[in-house]
Design a protein around this motif. Structure first.
Motif, PDB file in Angstrom:
ATOM      1  N   LEU A  45       0.868  -1.173   0.000  1.00  0.00           N
ATOM      2  CA  LEU A  45       0.000   0.000   0.000  1.00  0.00           C
ATOM      3  C   LEU A  45       0.908   1.227   0.000  1.00  0.00           C
ATOM      4  O   LEU A  45       1.284   1.739   1.051  1.00  0.00           O
ATOM      5  N   GLU A  46       1.251   1.679  -1.190  1.00  0.00           N
ATOM      6  CA  GLU A  46       2.258   2.730  -1.311  1.00  0.00           C
ATOM      7  C   GLU A  46       1.760   4.045  -0.732  1.00  0.00           C
ATOM      8  O   GLU A  46       0.699   4.550  -1.102  1.00  0.00           O
ATOM      9  N   VAL A  47       2.545   4.602   0.182  1.00  0.00           N
ATOM     10  CA  VAL A  47       2.257   5.925   0.733  1.00  0.00           C
ATOM     11  C   VAL A  47       3.040   6.935  -0.088  1.00  0.00           C
ATOM     12  O   VAL A  47       4.270   6.961  -0.070  1.00  0.00           O
ATOM     13  N   GLU A  48       2.318   7.770  -0.822  1.00  0.00           N
ATOM     14  CA  GLU A  48       2.965   8.700  -1.743  1.00  0.00           C
ATOM     15  C   GLU A  48       3.413   9.973  -1.059  1.00  0.00           C
ATOM     16  O   GLU A  48       4.326  10.650  -1.548  1.00  0.00           O
ATOM     17  N   ALA A  49       2.778  10.326   0.060  1.00  0.00           N
ATOM     18  CA  ALA A  49       3.156  11.556   0.756  1.00  0.00           C
ATOM     19  C   ALA A  49       2.723  11.457   2.210  1.00  0.00           C
ATOM     20  O   ALA A  49       1.737  10.782   2.541  1.00  0.00           O
ATOM     21  N   VAL A  50       3.488  12.122   3.074  1.00  0.00           N
ATOM     22  CA  VAL A  50       3.150  12.248   4.496  1.00  0.00           C
ATOM     23  C   VAL A  50       3.004  13.740   4.773  1.00  0.00           C
ATOM     24  O   VAL A  50       3.982  14.487   4.678  1.00  0.00           O
ATOM     25  N   GLU A  51       1.794  14.162   5.094  1.00  0.00           N
ATOM     26  CA  GLU A  51       1.505  15.582   5.271  1.00  0.00           C
ATOM     27  C   GLU A  51       1.242  15.877   6.742  1.00  0.00           C
ATOM     28  O   GLU A  51       0.311  15.329   7.338  1.00  0.00           O
ATOM     29  N   GLU A  52       2.069  16.736   7.314  1.00  0.00           N
ATOM     30  CA  GLU A  52       1.876  17.165   8.697  1.00  0.00           C
ATOM     31  C   GLU A  52       0.925  18.368   8.706  1.00  0.00           C
ATOM     32  O   GLU A  52       1.195  19.386   8.071  1.00  0.00           O
ATOM     33  N   VAL A  53      -0.190  18.242   9.421  1.00  0.00           N
ATOM     34  CA  VAL A  53      -1.176  19.314   9.503  1.00  0.00           C
ATOM     35  C   VAL A  53      -1.078  19.943  10.883  1.00  0.00           C
ATOM     36  O   VAL A  53      -1.305  19.282  11.901  1.00  0.00           O
ATOM     37  N   THR A  54      -0.708  21.207  10.924  1.00  0.00           N
ATOM     38  CA  THR A  54      -0.579  21.927  12.192  1.00  0.00           C
ATOM     39  C   THR A  54      -1.461  23.159  12.151  1.00  0.00           C
ATOM     40  O   THR A  54      -1.640  23.780  11.094  1.00  0.00           O
ATOM     41  N   PRO A  55      -2.028  23.549  13.290  1.00  0.00           N
ATOM     42  CA  PRO A  55      -2.875  24.753  13.308  1.00  0.00           C
ATOM     43  C   PRO A  55      -2.042  25.992  13.018  1.00  0.00           C
ATOM     44  O   PRO A  55      -0.854  26.066  13.353  1.00  0.00           O
ATOM     45  N   GLY A  56      -2.674  26.975  12.403  1.00  0.00           N
ATOM     46  CA  GLY A  56      -1.969  28.205  12.049  1.00  0.00           C
ATOM     47  C   GLY A  56      -2.010  29.252  13.130  1.00  0.00           C
ATOM     48  O   GLY A  56      -1.724  30.415  12.861  1.00  0.00           O
ATOM     49  N   PHE A  57      -2.362  28.876  14.340  1.00  0.00           N
ATOM     50  CA  PHE A  57      -2.437  29.836  15.458  1.00  0.00           C
ATOM     51  C   PHE A  57      -1.665  29.265  16.639  1.00  0.00           C
ATOM     52  O   PHE A  57      -1.291  28.076  16.654  1.00  0.00           O
ATOM     53  N   SER A  58      -1.436  30.089  17.634  1.00  0.00           N
ATOM     54  CA  SER A  58      -0.761  29.635  18.855  1.00  0.00           C
ATOM     55  C   SER A  58      -1.239  30.472  20.035  1.00  0.00           C
ATOM     56  O   SER A  58      -1.692  31.618  19.860  1.00  0.00           O
ATOM     57  N   GLY A  59      -1.152  29.883  21.207  1.00  0.00           N
ATOM     58  CA  GLY A  59      -1.537  30.607  22.419  1.00  0.00           C
ATOM     59  C   GLY A  59      -3.020  30.625  22.697  1.00  0.00           C
ATOM     60  O   GLY A  59      -3.462  31.189  23.700  1.00  0.00           O
ATOM     61  N   VAL A  60      -3.838  30.016  21.843  1.00  0.00           N
ATOM     62  CA  VAL A  60      -5.293  29.989  22.039  1.00  0.00           C
ATOM     63  C   VAL A  60      -5.622  28.892  23.047  1.00  0.00           C
ATOM     64  O   VAL A  60      -5.108  27.771  22.965  1.00  0.00           O
ATOM     65  N   VAL A  61      -6.495  29.208  24.011  1.00  0.00           N
ATOM     66  CA  VAL A  61      -6.854  28.266  25.078  1.00  0.00           C
ATOM     67  C   VAL A  61      -8.366  28.126  25.156  1.00  0.00           C
ATOM     68  O   VAL A  61      -9.105  28.828  24.465  1.00  0.00           O
ATOM     69  N   VAL A  62      -8.796  27.198  26.003  1.00  0.00           N
ATOM     70  CA  VAL A  62     -10.224  27.022  26.251  1.00  0.00           C
ATOM     71  C   VAL A  62     -10.646  28.007  27.330  1.00  0.00           C
ATOM     72  O   VAL A  62     -10.095  28.000  28.434  1.00  0.00           O
ATOM     73  N   GLY A  63     -11.587  28.884  26.977  1.00  0.00           N
ATOM     74  CA  GLY A  63     -12.075  29.873  27.933  1.00  0.00           C
ATOM     75  C   GLY A  63     -13.558  29.713  28.188  1.00  0.00           C
ATOM     76  O   GLY A  63     -14.295  29.168  27.355  1.00  0.00           O
ATOM     77  N   LYS A  64     -13.993  30.215  29.339  1.00  0.00           N
ATOM     78  CA  LYS A  64     -15.417  30.132  29.700  1.00  0.00           C
ATOM     79  C   LYS A  64     -15.946  31.522  29.986  1.00  0.00           C
ATOM     80  O   LYS A  64     -15.328  32.304  30.728  1.00  0.00           O
ATOM     81  N   VAL A  65     -17.090  31.852  29.385  1.00  0.00           N
ATOM     82  CA  VAL A  65     -17.726  33.145  29.614  1.00  0.00           C
ATOM     83  C   VAL A  65     -18.500  33.075  30.930  1.00  0.00           C
ATOM     84  O   VAL A  65     -19.405  32.241  31.093  1.00  0.00           O
ATOM     85  N   LEU A  66     -18.116  33.959  31.878  1.00  0.00           N
ATOM     86  CA  LEU A  66     -18.793  33.967  33.189  1.00  0.00           C
ATOM     87  C   LEU A  66     -20.064  34.799  33.153  1.00  0.00           C
ATOM     88  O   LEU A  66     -21.091  34.394  33.692  1.00  0.00           O
ATOM     89  N   ASN A  67     -19.973  35.969  32.529  1.00  0.00           N
ATOM     90  CA  ASN A  67     -21.179  36.783  32.381  1.00  0.00           C
ATOM     91  C   ASN A  67     -21.002  37.692  31.179  1.00  0.00           C
ATOM     92  O   ASN A  67     -19.887  37.914  30.696  1.00  0.00           O
ATOM     93  N   VAL A  68     -22.125  38.243  30.716  1.00  0.00           N
ATOM     94  CA  VAL A  68     -22.132  39.093  29.532  1.00  0.00           C
ATOM     95  C   VAL A  68     -22.928  40.345  29.840  1.00  0.00           C
ATOM     96  O   VAL A  68     -24.051  40.264  30.380  1.00  0.00           O
ATOM     97  N   GLU A  69     -22.350  41.510  29.513  1.00  0.00           N
ATOM     98  CA  GLU A  69     -23.026  42.794  29.710  1.00  0.00           C
ATOM     99  C   GLU A  69     -23.040  43.556  28.387  1.00  0.00           C
ATOM    100  O   GLU A  69     -22.187  43.330  27.528  1.00  0.00           O
ATOM    101  N   ARG A  70     -23.965  44.480  28.274  1.00  0.00           N
ATOM    102  CA  ARG A  70     -24.012  45.316  27.082  1.00  0.00           C
ATOM    103  C   ARG A  70     -22.876  46.323  27.113  1.00  0.00           C
ATOM    104  O   ARG A  70     -22.491  46.829  28.165  1.00  0.00           O
ATOM    105  N   HIS A  71     -22.336  46.610  25.964  1.00  0.00           N
ATOM    106  CA  HIS A  71     -21.286  47.623  25.873  1.00  0.00           C
ATOM    107  C   HIS A  71     -21.904  48.992  26.128  1.00  0.00           C
ATOM    108  O   HIS A  71     -22.942  49.323  25.534  1.00  0.00           O
TER     109      HIS A  71
END
Length: 795
Positions: free
Chosen positions: A30-56
């Motif tokens: 089963l010939e593998v013709e290419a190995v492609e590394e897929v990496t995100p184009g961003f850094s430093g992004v984390v999982v955040g949670k919205v505690l509350n929302v107010e109008r500007h």
């Protein structure tokens, strides 16, 4: 096929790196013709949670959200309509970099300090979606790196799948191979389909042509909502090279990639009569519009999926425009079927329409996997579409497909491979490939071929499987044994080589033209009386639509292209097959022909030559020289019975055997190709040349000199010079060895209607020197015989 290693890991535990795995697959066939590394184009992004929302306070369309990462809280100005308290989102704090390379820092927006961004998919470079903030699973850990939490880093292998390994056109199929190579267990997705919620709502399936469609299964679902697919599904489709459409259609593509089973979703409300009928076209059904909006021609062998009134899909290829899933679809009939590979291939080739579905059906899918894929797709469609199963499963399988039972001999396997594998080793290797082999005795194994391995047909196929999995590096290198002898070329091969050498020596260039020709070339001679060409049912292009009945059209086209490149003096030849249709038979008659063309000037331009055009006698001399060089005796030429494409010329004979024709082509043939000037050609049957050729025999050099006499005779112009030469040889025996025509004269004092032919005669006796006293009476008797038989007058 593009294989995501993240997706593959759902089926088998990977203990090798991407490149090492690629090497193992390649060595396993089963010939593998290419190995492609897929990496995100961003850094430093984390999982955040919205505690509350107010109008500007200073903007109606903006809001101020309080976002926590678990260890720190930020104030963020956000304009997304779907921001809500208590929900997790991807969050870029100050210092993070986005997909476009932008590095974030705290800044005031309309007077309020914003410490970062809540992100949409396009800002992460994951899609073009900017409708709102990206929806993510709500069980992710706060503050965790977002790319890691979502598994965005991936490696994709481009695997070249051979035509016989249709089972590997899926993640499951390749996972089966990887599990065998790593000797690891294979996991299958859990499939749980809820009971029917509305048993009274039922579709119907009828197979009217089980030869073309052995099996057809379907599921009916209701209460569905069309919407974008969840990100995890869209991401996997994207890694596989497919575009996401909507949740219902994406499920069919997802399962196609996962299990290798093509599926199709019909809008049940648009199926007239609520039924499916699998059949060939009825009379009058000539056209059908597919999903891409193109109207397709139907032929009597096009298998159709129909409702109660007419076609709704091309079986195994593409659905119809009138039954596709739309934004208002709520009830879906999901199709999963097995179509005859030949039927699918023939229709796809005829229509020039290749799809992911037809690509797999043409190679053969697993007939027993039809139900498993249907149930998996039903489960996913209900999950992502919010619907439920409406009725029990429909499954029409009138004649279950039987799979072969193969025997494998231990000794034969080791003999073919040059190995010393034990029976236990062979059993273990086959079982790793999910091939259930059993030992009958110490020598024989028996195996019931599983339905997903349609490529296993003979014992040698099982031997190949053992070699693949054991590793070709485990097979010892041995040199072949046997007597190596170079066979002596047969007479046809020697004649072919001699013909090429002679013609090349005469200044001709050999060309190779296509056996298939376009109508514009085939009609060059067809209109002039040549046999009608055999047309191809599925030509690769319009330029290769018919099989040639003569080599001349291809040579003429080559001549045309040469003249366009300013090559104005051309001599071409080709030795190849032609295909003549035979009345009452499907296959044409194949014959080898030797065909050539002469065009332009007799000689190349030089200071000491004149640019005289090629004439018929130049062509005739070339053909005579070539045929004599091939050892073909008794050459004669007859001007009658010529094919219609010749303006004038002659048929060529060796004794009574006809060899072919030569002459000038009709001017209108050259006009059709924009060729100016006379075109001369010859067309010789190569088989007839082989039958006429006489092997060369050694003749010693003459020991005694020749005696020469010149003779000029007047004859009617209707008497060919060849007839005179034949008479000279007949009457000049046994001493006349050569008669060469060196002059032809018409005009005074030769009477009108006659011409003078002058020959140089050579007399020789191999046993003595001839004297004038011996030759003169013999020569006078020859002249008298010419006068008597041909009416010749000595000048």
């Amino acid at each position: 096929m593009r294989l995501s290693l993240n997706w593959l890991a759902d089926f088998v535990d990977l203990t090798l790196g991407a490149q090492a795995l690629a090497d193992r697959l390649t060595m396993a066939g089963l010939e593998v013709e290419a190995v492609e590394e897929v990496t995100p184009g961003f850094s430093g992004v984390v999982v955040g949670k919205v505690l509350n929302v107010e109008r500007h306070p200073q903007a109606d369309r903006l809001q101020v959200a309080e976002v926590t990462t678990g260890s720190q809280t930020y104030r963020v100005v956000c304009g997304a309509p779907n921001v809500a308290a208590g929900v997790l989102y991807p969050f870029a704090p100050p210092g993070a970099s986005l997909a476009g390379g932008q590095k974030l820092k705290a800044a005031k927006l309309r007077g309020v300090l914003s410490e970062g961004m809540l992100l949409a998919e396009d800002e992460l470079g994951l899609s073009a979606d900017h409708v709102g903030l990206m929806a993510i699973p709500q069980d992710l850990a706060l503050g965790r790196d977002f790319a890691e939490a979502m598994g965005l880093a991936d490696t994709v292998l481009e695997v070249a799948i051979t035509a016989n390994r249709a089972d590997c056109l899926s993640v499951l199929g390749l996972a089966r191979e990887v599990a065998a190579l790593l000797d690891a267990p294979l996991r299958h997705p859990e499939v749980n389909v809820a009971a029917a919620a509305a048993p009274g709502l039922q579709g119907r399936v009828t197979i009217l042509d089980p030869v073309h469609c052995p099996r057809y299964a379907a599921r009916l679902m209701m209460g569905l909502t069309v919407s974008p697919s969840p990100f995890w599904m869209r991401r996997r489709l994207q890694m596989a090279g497919l575009r996401a459409i909507n949740n219902l259609v994406d499920v069919t593509n997802y399962v196609l990639l996962e299990f290798g089973q093509p599926l199709h979703a019909f809008d049940f409300e648009r199926l007239r009569g609520g039924e499916i009928v699998v059949r060939l076209p009825k009379s009058g059904e000539r056209r059908f519009t597919t999903l891409d909006g193109v109207e397709r021609d139907l032929d009597p062998e096009t298998l159709l999926i129909c409702d109660a009134e007419g076609p709704v899909a091309l079986a195994g290829i593409m659905g119809g425009l009138d039954s596709e899933v739309t934004g208002s679809t709520t009830r879906v009939l999901l199709e999963s079927a097995y179509f005859n590979p030949r039927t699918t291939r023939r229709t796809a080739k005829r229509l020039g329409l290749s799809t992911e579905a037809s690509y797999r059906f043409e190679r053969g899918v697993d007939p027993d996997g039809v139900i498993h894929a249907l149930e998996r797709a039903t489960q996913l469609m209900c999950e992502v579409g919010g619907g439920q199963v409406a009725a029990k499963r429909l499954d029409e399988y009138p004649a279950p497909i039987q799979h072969p039972r193969l025997n494998l001999r231990v000794s034969r396997t080791n003999q073919v491979l040059g190995t010393e594998f034990s029976q236990e080793q062979m059993l273990h290797l086959l079982r790793r490939l999910h091939l259930p082999a059993l030992a009958v005795d110490e020598e024989n194994l028996v195996l019931q071929v599983p339905p997903f391995r349609g490529d296993l047909e003979r014992e040698v196929d099982l031997i190949e499987e053992i070699a693949r999995l054991a590793g070709f590096d485990a097979i010892p290198v041995t040199l072949p044994r046997g007597v190596v002898a170079t066979p002596r070329p047969g007479p046809e091969v020697r004649l072919l080589a001699a013909a090429r050498q002679l013609l090349e020596g005469l200044g001709f260039f050999e060309v190779i033209t296509y056996s298939f020709q376009p109508d514009r070339l085939g009609n060059l001679l067809t209109a002039a009386g040549a046999p009608a060409a055999l047309r191809l049912a599925n030509p690769l292009s319009e330029e290769q639509a018919m099989m040639r009945t003569s080599l001349l059209p291809g040579l003429l086209d080559t001549l045309r292209r040469n003249t366009l490149k300013q090559a104005l003096d051309v001599r071409l030849f080709e030795i190849s097959k032609v295909f003549a249709p035979r009345a009452g038979e499907d296959l044409p008659h194949e014959e080898h022909w030797l065909t050539g063309l002469m065009y332009g000037a007799r000689e190349e331009a030089a200071w000491n030559t004149t640019r005289d055009p090629v004439t018929f006698f130049d062509l005739k001399g070339m053909v005579e020289t070539a045929l004599e060089g091939l050892g073909i005796p008794d050459l004669t030429f007859a001007p009658d019975g010529l094919p219609e494409y010749l303006r004038y010329g002659a048929r060529v004979f060796s004794g009574s055997r006809e060899l072919g024709v030569l002459g000038e082509l009709r001017p209108d043939i050259g006009d059709q190709l924009d060729l100016e000037g006379d075109i001369f050609g010859f067309n010789l049957n190569f088989a007839a040349l082989g039958q006429a050729a006489i092997p060369p025999r050694f003749t010693p050099l003459p020991r005694y000199p020749a005696v020469y006499r010149d003779i000029a005779v007047m004859l009617p112009e209707s008497v060919p010079a060849a007839q005179v030469a034949e008479a000279l040889y007949a009457y000049g025996q046994p001493w006349l060895v050569d008669a060469v025509l060196f002059d032809v004269y018409v005009g005074d004092p030769v009477p009108p209607g006659k011409r003078s032919l002058a020959f140089r005669l050579s007399y020789r006796d191999p046993e003595r020197t001839l004297t004038d006293d011996l030759v003169n009476p013999h020569h006078e008797a020859l002249v008298a015989a010419l006068a008597k038989d041909l009416g010749a007058e000595l000048r």
